[in-house]
Design a protein around this motif. Structure first.
Motif, mmCIF file in Angstrom:
data_model
loop_
_atom_site.group_PDB
_atom_site.id
_atom_site.type_symbol
_atom_site.label_atom_id
_atom_site.label_comp_id
_atom_site.label_asym_id
_atom_site.label_seq_id
_atom_site.Cartn_x
_atom_site.Cartn_y
_atom_site.Cartn_z
ATOM 1 N N THR A 2 -27.420 -6.329 -38.208
ATOM 2 C CA THR A 2 -27.023 -6.401 -39.605
ATOM 3 C C THR A 2 -26.386 -5.087 -40.046
ATOM 4 O OG1 THR A 2 -28.873 -7.858 -39.983
ATOM 5 C CG2 THR A 2 -27.824 -6.933 -41.919
ATOM 6 N N LEU A 3 -27.020 -3.998 -39.635
ATOM 7 C CA LEU A 3 -26.500 -2.692 -40.021
ATOM 8 C C LEU A 3 -25.075 -2.510 -39.499
ATOM 9 C CD1 LEU A 3 -27.592 -0.052 -41.395
ATOM 10 C CD2 LEU A 3 -27.746 0.856 -39.080
ATOM 11 N N LEU A 4 -24.903 -2.788 -38.210
ATOM 12 C CA LEU A 4 -23.573 -2.601 -37.621
ATOM 13 C C LEU A 4 -22.542 -3.519 -38.258
ATOM 14 C CD1 LEU A 4 -24.124 -2.157 -33.787
ATOM 15 C CD2 LEU A 4 -23.084 -0.581 -35.390
ATOM 16 N N ARG A 49 -41.191 -6.800 -33.338
ATOM 17 C CA ARG A 49 -40.525 -5.528 -33.096
ATOM 18 C C ARG A 49 -39.102 -5.743 -32.607
ATOM 19 N NH1 ARG A 49 -43.331 -0.575 -30.025
ATOM 20 N NH2 ARG A 49 -43.430 0.549 -31.968
ATOM 21 N N ILE A 50 -39.010 -6.519 -31.534
ATOM 22 C CA ILE A 50 -37.695 -6.712 -30.926
ATOM 23 C C ILE A 50 -36.801 -7.563 -31.814
ATOM 24 C CG2 ILE A 50 -36.540 -7.846 -29.002
ATOM 25 C CD1 ILE A 50 -38.901 -6.781 -27.298
ATOM 26 N N SER A 51 -37.375 -8.650 -32.340
ATOM 27 C CA SER A 51 -36.559 -9.537 -33.169
ATOM 28 C C SER A 51 -36.030 -8.805 -34.392
ATOM 29 C CB SER A 51 -37.382 -10.750 -33.603
ATOM 30 O OG SER A 51 -37.665 -11.543 -32.480
ATOM 31 N N LEU A 52 -36.924 -8.077 -35.048
ATOM 32 C CA LEU A 52 -36.475 -7.366 -36.241
ATOM 33 C C LEU A 52 -35.518 -6.241 -35.882
ATOM 34 C CD1 LEU A 52 -39.687 -7.275 -38.441
ATOM 35 C CD2 LEU A 52 -37.585 -8.515 -38.861
ATOM 36 N N PHE A 53 -35.762 -5.626 -34.743
ATOM 37 C CA PHE A 53 -34.849 -4.568 -34.302
ATOM 38 C C PHE A 53 -33.441 -5.134 -34.111
ATOM 39 C CE2 PHE A 53 -32.783 -2.225 -30.818
ATOM 40 C CZ PHE A 53 -32.741 -0.967 -31.390
ATOM 41 N N VAL A 68 -26.967 -8.914 -50.636
ATOM 42 C CA VAL A 68 -27.251 -10.330 -50.447
ATOM 43 C C VAL A 68 -26.855 -10.770 -49.032
ATOM 44 C CG1 VAL A 68 -26.678 -12.643 -51.219
ATOM 45 C CG2 VAL A 68 -27.061 -10.853 -52.888
ATOM 46 N N ILE A 69 -25.710 -10.312 -48.588
ATOM 47 C CA ILE A 69 -25.297 -10.655 -47.221
ATOM 48 C C ILE A 69 -26.350 -10.175 -46.230
ATOM 49 C CG2 ILE A 69 -23.586 -10.255 -45.413
ATOM 50 C CD1 ILE A 69 -21.565 -9.660 -47.592
ATOM 51 N N VAL A 70 -26.800 -8.958 -46.439
ATOM 52 C CA VAL A 70 -27.784 -8.393 -45.525
ATOM 53 C C VAL A 70 -29.034 -9.260 -45.497
ATOM 54 C CG1 VAL A 70 -29.387 -6.480 -45.250
ATOM 55 C CG2 VAL A 70 -26.980 -6.031 -45.654
ATOM 56 N N SER A 71 -29.511 -9.615 -46.675
ATOM 57 C CA SER A 71 -30.765 -10.359 -46.709
ATOM 58 C C SER A 71 -30.610 -11.730 -46.082
ATOM 59 C CB SER A 71 -31.273 -10.488 -48.145
ATOM 60 O OG SER A 71 -30.525 -11.459 -48.829
ATOM 61 N N LEU A 72 -29.398 -12.247 -46.106
ATOM 62 C CA LEU A 72 -29.203 -13.569 -45.519
ATOM 63 C C LEU A 72 -28.882 -13.487 -44.033
ATOM 64 C CD1 LEU A 72 -27.208 -15.480 -48.249
ATOM 65 C CD2 LEU A 72 -29.621 -15.603 -47.716
ATOM 66 N N SER A 73 -28.183 -12.452 -43.627
ATOM 67 C CA SER A 73 -27.739 -12.449 -42.239
ATOM 68 C C SER A 73 -28.819 -11.947 -41.299
ATOM 69 C CB SER A 73 -26.462 -11.622 -42.085
ATOM 70 O OG SER A 73 -26.659 -10.320 -42.556
ATOM 71 N N LEU A 74 -29.718 -11.128 -41.799
ATOM 72 C CA LEU A 74 -30.739 -10.591 -40.905
ATOM 73 C C LEU A 74 -31.553 -11.693 -40.221
ATOM 74 C CD1 LEU A 74 -32.522 -7.321 -41.417
ATOM 75 C CD2 LEU A 74 -33.794 -9.220 -40.505
ATOM 76 N N PRO A 75 -32.135 -12.619 -40.992
ATOM 77 C CA PRO A 75 -32.857 -13.681 -40.286
ATOM 78 C C PRO A 75 -31.926 -14.520 -39.421
ATOM 79 C CG PRO A 75 -32.843 -14.054 -42.662
ATOM 80 C CD PRO A 75 -32.254 -12.720 -42.434
ATOM 81 N N GLY A 76 -30.672 -14.598 -39.820
ATOM 82 C CA GLY A 76 -29.708 -15.332 -39.004
ATOM 83 C C GLY A 76 -29.592 -14.736 -37.617
ATOM 84 N N TYR A 77 -29.572 -13.414 -37.558
ATOM 85 C CA TYR A 77 -29.460 -12.772 -36.251
ATOM 86 C C TYR A 77 -30.721 -12.970 -35.416
ATOM 87 C CZ TYR A 77 -25.148 -10.631 -37.758
ATOM 88 O OH TYR A 77 -23.861 -10.457 -38.175
#
Lengths: 334, 328, 349, 340, 596
Positions: free
Chosen positions: B120-122, B110-114, B245-254
């Motif tokens: 990522t959104l911002l 929950r927290i990690s994905l949040f 593509v950026i989104v899909s890559l950066s999300l796990p990065g965060y």
């Protein structure tokens, strides 16, 4: 056959700053893309502009459509100076001057359907067509020879020729007075080029359009233009009716240009007397003094370098068929 | 060509031919990519359990906070092999407290994905806006944004993030953000976005500059299109592919950065768990309880892989090159 | 660089080539200087505006208000911020003396301030720790480039085959696992489980090269593996793209060996975009170095910084941030210059 | 000029598998080239002409390409030889030049080094100095002014025409027996095109090499070629000498094409001759004659045209071959419809 | 528990802030701590100490907190610096087990002579002691060293007994009129010189105290009374390079990396009866991850065979070490001097019933388990460790408190119900608003706080955690303005007398009072009784008073007793004398030797 002047460019000049060498990045020169061009487009007619790459013809097209602002000079549409028009006025002006582009792939937004692409100008201009937007678009599609049932299709589903028809329909959407076509067929296959040219002529005939038609291919212009301006290094070197130009070019450059075009007749069957120009087109950044063609011209004399020839009539009796030429030693034909 | 006959009065409704938009085509291509589809389901699964964490845990009869002394031995370590995995604790228990790892993993998602999603959104929003503005307006605005980008890139971001955590969370709390984890998470998301947008903006700017050269942009201008139309109708729809593509890559990065912050001691506060907290905690038990070491790590790897594979799938599906054949 | 290809880079009699390169470099350096000035200002302001009182942090539990006040004056925290900043910048060039009389102490130029927690000039603290971080980052950078470019090329050349899939999976994992996790896994597996290496024990390379290498190899690998992941992707795409270039086909059509074509044509073209982003990623690399130093107990600047965070040692924080920024900007500038050298179009435009 | 059959391509087929299906780029293509002669391959975009050309040097090496048939060069089947052997042929026996002279030159190396490299790869052990001398001569030969000064410049410092000259210099440095020129002048202005075509002809006259000239421009063909193969939809639809093609075209497509070009060249205002419709997609070729959808002559024989692909046959007492079911009638029909 | 709040990253708590020192009674070791001796056996095996070799000390700290003798104040630092570089007037004997609590002379020939009932103390110097540069350690140097303590702007973090005990006038705020040697005027210096004087021959040093301190000879074991040669004093910077008077001197010191000690050739064994100085050199390796330290010690490879840790084993490794016979000769589990506790802010949690409810309802067993189970220590029954045998007596704990540390929810709820009527405000705060628990922001505390929250939830008490940067934890909670309700700490006696425990922890003037109990109705009584105990000269009677006060504190519950803590060590197989020195609770580093 003289009709009223629709679009006129007077002493148009467009310089682009070039490069930024030196530590403080000041431009170290200007590309003299268009340098003192006068052109006139008459109502219902086609003005052809030909020249090789870098001669400034595309820049001229964009200056005429007010996509870029000229460095100096004026543009008149129906006698009204539109050079400095801006903001709302410019937006309204856009309805009158539309453009057809060269690359049928890059000129259509791949994410929009054909219907959206053609409707976009109307939406931007907030012109609500009678009936509905969709009907109007489909009418336009039919007009340019597209199947109106393809309203929902996307550009990638069309061939190059069809795409160019879409581009034409878009240009027609606002019922413009002038259409500036920038090499509209040069990216198309030969068999398709003819289709598009036929279409443009037919539309001109049916809708009374006026074209500024830009091409590097002389044969294309010959077919469609009422008057042809030959450009070299930012300047118009010859302005003539196509028949005259093609049968008896006055400017040595026009002559060389014509002779360089390979004709679709086998070698042995036509007179091989072609003029092959030596060297390259000089850089438009610091173009040569005097006649810009002098360095490559077989007729050039010292006076050509000393003095720039002006565009004027050289015939015995100035008449339309001879046209204007910017040369100290024009070819005189009989 | 018998087209000009049609006059206004005779217009009729045309049957429309079913057509496939580029998006729809991409979707079909994506659907054919079986690996990517599986990956998307994995992502959806994670998102699902994160969204419905309380329900899921309730259904499984587990709670991330409940202490279980019985699952621990006298050393405070899980009382049994594989981190005391049992029917009660499917993935074992946390050393020291006996809390259920599965439940913590679910709530942690929950927290990690949040953090991942919001950052990522911002980043994407800021990056896309500034990138488009810079690429589209060029000139001075571009220069200002680009210099700002250079400046942002010149800072050692992680160092600053760590150094500013406490003062800035205090500042946030004094501004009315609820104390504790809300303030911490807000800070983490804010700084991650502050440093992250640069990368998005650079890519978007490049794309926009390239797009600007496309004639359809000029065509819109020739029709008198305003900036709004230009950006939203002409440019944006064409840069979705790289953005996705950026989104899909950066999300796990965060998600990973959040865990690094936890590891460096400026992450989440107890008793909440994020995957990062668990990873940071688990490394101490590499010897005493290797199961604990691997469970959150494997979860993260699976999520990351799923995101990346999905992103690759999306990119392949959107790849404009497959739109036309370049054969002579 | 074209030295291998027949003629040296500066062979050309046209001195204009050389001048172009020199002006190009000069412009980059000037830009770097301006950027550094901005970075120093921002860093200083950022920390100066923190709600913590730097003077209050200068003494321990027996601290009295008078003492805090005295230290405030001694360190110049009583002055307005712009003056503090001016003093700070001046100190970088001329050194700085704190206080007067017996208890005065001087930090010679380049002075970045004085750490009360550690009783040392910040510059000397950084001077001691910076080499470690520099070795770590540069070594990792090289390894990362070799790994990234190597595997990326491999993947591209075997596009769609198992080598490609495998690198794709590994890089996907590598790119997103946290550094500390990978670092500890590497440390535990190589040193504890496999016992291939002794526990890292840092020594400077001049002191004991063997210790230096055994201490650095794992951190290098950790940092490189993580960063290389994204470069594998970029290289792969770059190589694939380059392979579609006409000049590559022309190279093949000349009869060149595949190896030669890949090395001179494909990689050269693929490397240039990599070089440009590599500079940008230096900041990220430095961030990774902070974590890596912590995991592997390397006495580097990252650990100094973390420690100063926990101690709220403001002068050290400002100093390390600034030095890190200089490092990043320098790396970027060097990369830009390399870019200019690699791609003649950039400098000769 | 000797008239040795230098290259013969027989039943060449090239397919690419893409995510959208199999692209049949080249179908059953056969032709031959003689030393000292120029064969033109004409066709519109997507007709398979460039793929055919690349196949000769085995440049379609992607994993998605599959090639069958045979390409005999000096009696040796190129498709059957190994990498090393094909490398020995590339650039030394058969050279190739491409459409866009800027992208054909490696932007990161000086032009000199690229030419020298092309020479040295087939002349192992040659000293750098000597190779440089030969490169300079070659540059001089192709009309680069002041080559000594310019040999160490980079491609972007040259104009388009100069670049194509450099490309030609690179291609010809090993005096190949066959030059494959893939749209060598398409990206150039007409005046430059004239220069380049002249140059190619000059060189051919000097060293007697064969040229395969791929182009979409019938004018270029008319000026340069001896023989022509017209490609459409991945197939050769007509094969003839230049004279024959331009005087008595035997395939409706050739005829249409010629008509379109000629009407552009000659006519003043008025409707241009066109070929209706668009070229076929190589992804879903029609089962019969691929030109059928655009063919205005096939009224009577439509059934036959739609059911199978017409073979390339002799239709006139000349040497031209035409892939058209109309054969006998065709000529008459074409003549009837020929504009005055 | 003190060290356990240290983070994985070496985010070390500045240990001095917990202010602790040595000590356990010299004469008797207590019954409850009897295990000490038996457990210490591994360190004192039968091999004969031999000279030579290098001992490695592995540390997660970035540096020795303070090398400057006057600033040195934590158990292991005192043991390390004291046994290698800094001599003091007296010392505890260098011996394992209870023998290590024996007070002996060091620079002084004996353990000092009190006069005026303990108000004036004189020590006769042994003579012959030298610094690393060969110059002699003089009486004046000891006086000078002592005077440095007064320079509180520079000499920070050290014990301040010199200021409170010496007979030097103070102003109303308790500030000494003597500002230390750096800034003192001649008049001010005279104040000090009057209180600390050297005899004509320089053989005797005399301390004049402001009141009777019966065990001042224990006080001077602190290195704050060590000699510093005035000419070599560099003030602030002395911390990095103090002049050695012991058998070793600094060869190199790089905080964050290492401290290397080599033999001080000018030290003579003849002048030093207590130090043996077997090893040739010491390498103190800093900034190691604690997990790595444990692993290196377990692996016992290369130089690590000669290594010890300075921070004890991590709880997660206890099972590995204590269940594997490989380690049986080189491990130990023993009490350290500390008592851990949880302090209430008595101002805000002014209701003893609420405090009792917390005590009763808290899952102390879970907390202890999280720290390593029984290895964490024994549940404390007060604030005086059994090791202080004179002052310890088992106390009567609140009714209903489970002795096994598990929570007694019923009793806790009952206490809370009582509070609801007696003090509704505090009740509401505890059950609705929540009690603010300030804890150090470290991994282990993340878990401990979770246990606090979870176990008290069952009672109905709400805990709101606030994480504080570890290094700022004590400054934060010691700051009057910090509004915590609950904080935590650990404390050890500076010498074997509860006078260094109870007053320090609970008097408002104490050095480590986190309870803010000054306004509590019971405080006046406590203050009076404590003063009485401090002034009681009879040690046995004093002990009884401490015992009573301890019971009083358990009844008041200003703080909840935690554990009498234990620590565990592992050391390299070739290290000799690895015993826990009872006075410091750490290794006696200087006595470690390399086994042949």
């Amino acid at each position: 056959m003289t009709s009223e002047v629709l679009l006129e460019g007077k002493e148009l000049i467009k310089y682009f700053p070039h490069g930024s060498k030196g530590i403080f990045g000041k431009p170290d020169g200007f590309v003299q893309a268009v340098d003192g061009v006068n052109i006139i487009l008459r109502k219902g007619q086609t003005l052809g502009i030909v020249g090789e790459s870098g001669c400034g013809k595309s820049t001229l097209a964009r200056v005429l459509t007010r996509l870029i602002d000229p460095t100096s000079g004026s543009i008149f549409l129906e006698g009204q100076d539109i050079t400095k028009v801006n903001g709302k006025e410019l937006q309204v002006l856009r309805r009158d001057i539309q453009m057809i582009f060269q690359d049928p792939y890059s000129s259509l937004n791949p994410r929009h359907s054909v219907g959206e692409i053609i409707a976009t100008p109307m939406r931007i201009q907030k012109i609500l067509p009678k009936g509905s937007e969709k009907l109007r678009v489909q009418e336009l599609m039919e007009l340019v020879g597209l199947n109106p049932e393809h309203y929902n299709r996307y550009p990638h589903e069309f061939s190059g020729g069809q795409r160019q028809r879409i581009g034409i329909a878009r240009a027609l959407a606002l019922n413009p007075k002038v259409i500036v076509a920038d090499e509209p067929v040069s990216a198309l296959d030969v068999s398709i080029q003819a289709q598009i040219l036929n279409l443009l002529e037919q539309l001109q005939h049916d809708l009374g359009l006026s074209y500024v038609f830009i091409a590097h291919d002389l044969s294309v212009v010959r077919h469609i233009a009422d008057e042809v301006a030959v450009m070299y290094l930012g300047k118009v070197v010859e302005l003539a009716r196509p028949d005259a130009l093609y049968s008896a070019p006055s400017h040595p450059y026009s002559k060389a240009l014509l002779s360089a075009v390979p004709s679709a007749t086998p070698r042995s069957s036509h007179m091989h007397s072609r003029i092959v120009l030596q060297g390259d087109v000089p850089s438009p950044i610091n173009p040569p003094n005097g006649c810009r063609f002098a360095a490559r011209c077989w007729k050039a004399k010292d006076s050509c370098i000393a003095q720039e020839p002006s565009l004027q009539s050289h015939g015995e009796i100035p008449d339309e068929n001879v046209g204007l030429v910017a040369c100290h030693f024009p070819e005189i034909s009989n | 060509m018998s087209t000009t006959e049609a006059t206004v009065g005779e217009l009729h409704e045309y049957a429309l031919i079913e057509s496939k938009s580029p998006g729809r085509l991409a979707w079909e291509r994506f659907r054919r990519d079986r690996v990517a589809v599986v990956a998307s389901f994995v992502v959806l699964f994670f998102v699902g359990i994160a969204l419905f964490a309380p329900l899921v845990c309730k259904a499984l009869g587990i709670n991330p906070l409940t202490l279980d002394r019985k699952a621990l031995n006298d050393f405070g370590l899980p009382n049994g092999p594989f981190g005391a995995m049992s029917r009660k604790h499917l993935l074992g228990v946390e050393p020291g407290t006996g809390r259920d790892i599965l439940a913590r993993l679910i709530y942690g998602a929950r927290i990690s994905l949040f953090v991942g999603f919001v950052s990522t959104l911002l980043t994407t929003v800021i990056g896309v806006v500034l990138g488009i503005v810079a690429g589209y307006r060029r000139g001075k605005i571009d220069a200002v944004i680009s210099r700002f980008t250079d400046l942002t890139l010149a800072f050692p971001s992680l160092l600053l993030i760590i150094a500013l955590t406490r003062p800035f969370t205090q500042r946030l709390e004094s501004l009315g953000v609820p104390e504790g984890n809300p303030a911490r998470l807000t800070y983490i998301i804010l700084v991650l976005s502050l440093f992250g947008w640069v990368y998005v903006a650079r890519i978007v700017r490049g794309q926009t500059l390239a797009l600007r050269e496309r004639e359809f942009v000029e065509a819109a201008r020739a029709s008198g299109a305003g900036h709004w139309h230009m950006v939203f109708k002409e440019l944006l729809p064409n840069i979705w592919a790289p953005i996705i593509v950026i989104v899909s890559l950066s999300l796990p990065g965060y998600v990973a950065v959040e865990s690094t912050l936890s590891f460096l001691g400026v992450g989440l506060l107890p008793p909440d768990a994020s995957w990062g907290v668990m990873l940071g905690d688990s490394v101490k038990y590499y010897r005493a309880d290797p199961t604990y070491l691997f469970v959150p790590g494997v979860a993260l790897i699976v999520l990351v892989l799923a995101f990346n594979v999905m992103g690759d799938g999306i990119r392949d599906a959107l790849d404009p090159k497959s739109d036309r054949q370049q054969l002579g | 660089m074209s030295a291998k290809v027949g003629t040296p880079l500066f062979y050309s009699p046209l001195s204009y080539l050389r001048i172009a390169l020199i002006t190009f470099i000069a412009r980059r350096l000037l830009f770097a200087l301006v950027l550094l000035a901005a970075v120093s200002l921002f860093t200083y302001l950022l920390f100066a505006l923190l709600p913590t009182d730097p003077a209050a942090l200068t003494c321990g539990k027996n601290c009295k208000p008078e003492l805090i006040e005295a230290n405030r004056v001694r360190l110049g925290y009583d002055k307005p911020i712009h003056e503090q900043y001016f003093q700070f910048v001046k100190g970088i060039f001329t050194g700085r003396t704190y206080g007067t009389g017996d208890i005065a102490f001087t930090c010679p130029a380049p002075s970045l301030g004085y750490s009360f927690n550690q009783h040392e000039c910040v510059s000397s603290l950084i001077g001691k720790t910076f080499p470690v971080t520099a070795f770590l980052s540069l070594g990792a950078f090289i390894l990362w480039m070799l790994l990234g470019v190597g595997t990326g090329t491999l993947a591209a050349l075997h596009r769609g085959k198992w080598q490609d899939r495998l690198t794709s999976v590994i890089t996907s994992i590598g790119v997103s696992l946290p550094t500390f996790y990978v670092g500890l896994l590497v440390l535990f597996s190589v040193v504890i489980w496999l016992q291939w290496l002794p526990f890292p024990h840092y020594a400077s390379p001049s002191e004991n090269l063997h210790d230096f290498l055994t201490a650095m190899i794992l951190p290098w690998i950790t940092l490189a593996v993580l960063s290389a992941a994204s470069y594998t992707r970029i290289t792969r795409n770059g190589v694939l793209e380059a392979m579609n270039e006409d000049f590559v086909r022309f190279g093949v059509a000349k009869g060149l060996k595949n190896r030669t074509v890949i090395r001179k044509y494909v990689l050269r073209a693929a490397l240039i975009p990599i070089v440009t982003i590599a500079g940008l990623d230096f900041a990220a690399l430095l961030g990774g170095a902070i974590v890596t130093e912590s995991v592997f107990s390397l006495p580097g600047m990252g650990r100094l910084a973390i420690r100063s965070v926990t101690d709220s040692d403001l002068p050290v924080l400002v100093g390390t941030t600034l030095v890190a920024a200089v490092f990043i900007v320098m790396a970027n500038t060097i990369v830009d210059i390399i870019y200019g050298i690699l791609d003649p179009r950039v400098r000769l435009k | 000029m000797n008239n040795v059959r230098l290259l013969s391509v027989e039943n060449l087929n090239v397919e690419f598998s893409t995510s959208d299906g199999v692209v049949h780029a080249v179908n059953d293509v056969s032709f031959s080239v003689h030393s000292g002669k120029t064969l033109g391959i004409v066709g519109e975009s997507g007709s398979g002409k460039s793929v055919t050309a690349s196949s000769i040097l085995k440049l379609n090496t992607g994993i998605t390409a599959s090639t069958s048939g045979s390409i005999l060069f000096n009696g040796k089947n190129i498709l059957g030889v190994d990498d090393k052997a094909i490398r020995a042929i590339r650039g030394s026996e058969i050279a190739m030049i491409f459409q866009d002279p800027l992208s054909a030159l490696n932007p990161y190396y000086t032009i000199g080094s690229q030419i020298i490299e092309a020479y040295k790869v087939h002349h192992k052990g040659v000293k750098k100095k000597e190779a440089r001398k030969i490169a300079l001569e070659m540059l001089h030969r192709v009309g680069i002014p002041n080559p000594e000064a310019r040999i160490d410049e980079y491609p972007h410092q040259f104009s388009g025409g100069m670049r194509q000259r450099i490309v030609i210099a690179t291609a010809l440095i090993n005096s190949p027996k066959l030059l494959i020129a893939d749209e060598p002048t398409t990206a150039l202005d007409v005046t430059v095109q004239a220069q380049i075509l002249d140059l190619m002809k000059d060189i051919q006259r000097e060293n007697g090499m064969a040229i395969i000239l791929i182009t979409h421009d019938l004018g270029v063909v008319a000026e340069t070629c001896d023989d022509v193969a017209v490609m459409y939809g991945g197939r050769i639809v007509e094969k003839a000498s230049v004279q024959e093609l331009f005087v008595t075209p035997t395939h409706p497509y050739s005829f249409g094409l010629l008509g379109a070009v000629r009407s552009l060249d000659n006519s003043a205002r008025g409707e241009l001759q066109t070929i209706a419709g668009s070229p076929p997609s190589l992804l879903n070729l029609p089962s019969g004659c691929s030109f059928l959808p655009r063919c205005s002559y096939a009224d009577a024989s439509r059934q036959q045209c739609a059911s199978f692909v017409p073979p390339l046959q002799n239709v006139l007492p000349t040497n031209s071959l035409s892939a058209c079911h109309l054969r006998a009638e065709a000529l008459n029909v074409l003549k009837i419809k020929e504009p005055s | 528990m003190k060290r356990r709040i240290i983070g994985l990253l070496g985010l070390a708590l500045s240990a001095s802030l917990i202010a602790s020192a040595c000590g356990s009674d010299s004469s008797s070791s207590s019954d409850t701590a009897a295990s000490t001796d038996t457990l210490a056996i591994p360190g004192t095996d039968s091999s004969t100490p031999t000279a030579g070799g290098t001992i490695h000390i592995l540390s997660q700290l970035e540096q020795i907190t303070h090398l400057d003798p006057q600033r040195n104040y934590t158990g292991s630092d005192l043991a390390f610096v004291g046994s290698t570089m800094q001599r003091a007037l007296t010392s505890y004997a260098y011996a394992p087990g209870s023998a290590g609590s024996q007070l002996v002379g060091d620079l002084a020939t004996d353990t000092g002579t009190p006069t005026e009932g303990g108000k004036v103390w004189s020590f006769t110097l042994r003579g012959g002691a030298t610094y690393e540069d060969g110059s002699e350690v003089t009486c004046a140097d000891i006086a000078y060293g002592t005077s440095r303590v007064f320079a509180t702007d520079i000499i920070v973090d050290g014990p301040t007994y010199a200021i409170s005990y010496l007979d030097i006038p103070q102003d109303a705020d308790g500030n000494s009129n003597y500002p230390g040697p750096y800034t003192a005027t001649a008049d001010q210096q005279a104040l000090f010189d009057k209180a600390v004087s050297c005899s004509e021959d320089g053989k005797t040093i005399t301390f004049t105290l402001s009141r009777i301190v019966a065990d001042f000879n224990y006080t001077v074991t602190l290195l704050a009374f060590s000699p510093v040669p005035k000419a070599k004093d560099t003030g602030e910077k002395y911390d990095m390079a103090p002049v050695s008077s012991g058998p070793y001197k600094i060869e190199s010191y790089e905080p964050g990396k290492s401290l290397v000690l080599v033999r001080n050739e000018n030290w003579s064994k003849a002048s030093d009866p207590i130090r043996n100085a077997y090893a040739d050199s010491f390498v103190y390796e800093f900034a190691l991850d604690p997990a790595v330290i444990d692993e290196r010690l377990m692996a016992d490879a290369g130089d690590d065979q000669y290594a010890v840790g300075d921070g004890g084993l991590q709880p997660e490794n206890l099972q590995t070490v204590f269940t594997d016979d490989r380690f049986k000769d080189r491990r130990q589990d023993d009490y350290d001097p500390y008592v851990s506790f949880t302090a209430f802010n008595v101002k805000t949690v002014s209701c003893v019933e609420v405090r009792r409810a917390v005590y009763l309802g808290l899952d102390r067993e879970a907390l202890r388990t999280a720290g390593g189970g029984p290895y964490t220590g024994d549940f404390a029954d007060g604030f005086v460790k059994p090791a202080l045998a004179d002052d310890y007596a088992p106390s009567k704990l609140p009714e209903g408190l489970n002795t096994d540390g598990t929570p007694n929810i019923e009793s806790a709820k009952a206490a809370l119900a009582e509070a609801k009527t007696k003090c509704p405000d505090v009740y509401a705060k505890a059950t609705v608003e929540g009690l603010k628990f300030f804890h150090p922001d470290t991994p282990i505390w993340q878990k401990l706080v979770s246990i606090w929250i979870e176990s008290l939830k069952a009672v109905g008490i709400v805990i709101k955690p606030t994480a504080v940067e570890p290094s700022k934890y004590y400054p934060t909670v010691q700051n009057e303005e910090t509004d915590y309700d609950i904080s935590r700490g650990a404390w050890g006696p500076d010498w074997p007398n509860a006078s260094t425990m109870i007053p320090e922890l609970f008097l408002t003037t104490g050095g480590f009072n986190l309870t803010r109990n000054g306004d509590d109705p019971a405080y006046k009584q406590f203050e009076t009784d404590t003063k009485a105990a401090l002034n009681e000269l009879d040690r046995k009677a004093q002990g009884k008073k401490w015992q009573a006060l301890n019971q009083f504190l358990v009844d008041q519950l200003w703080s909840i007793p935690g554990t009498f803590t234990k620590a565990q060590d592992l050391w390299g197989s070739k290290v000799g004398n690895a015993y826990r020195w009872s006075s410091s609770g750490s290794f006696l580093f200087g006595e470690l030797y390399v086994k042949q």
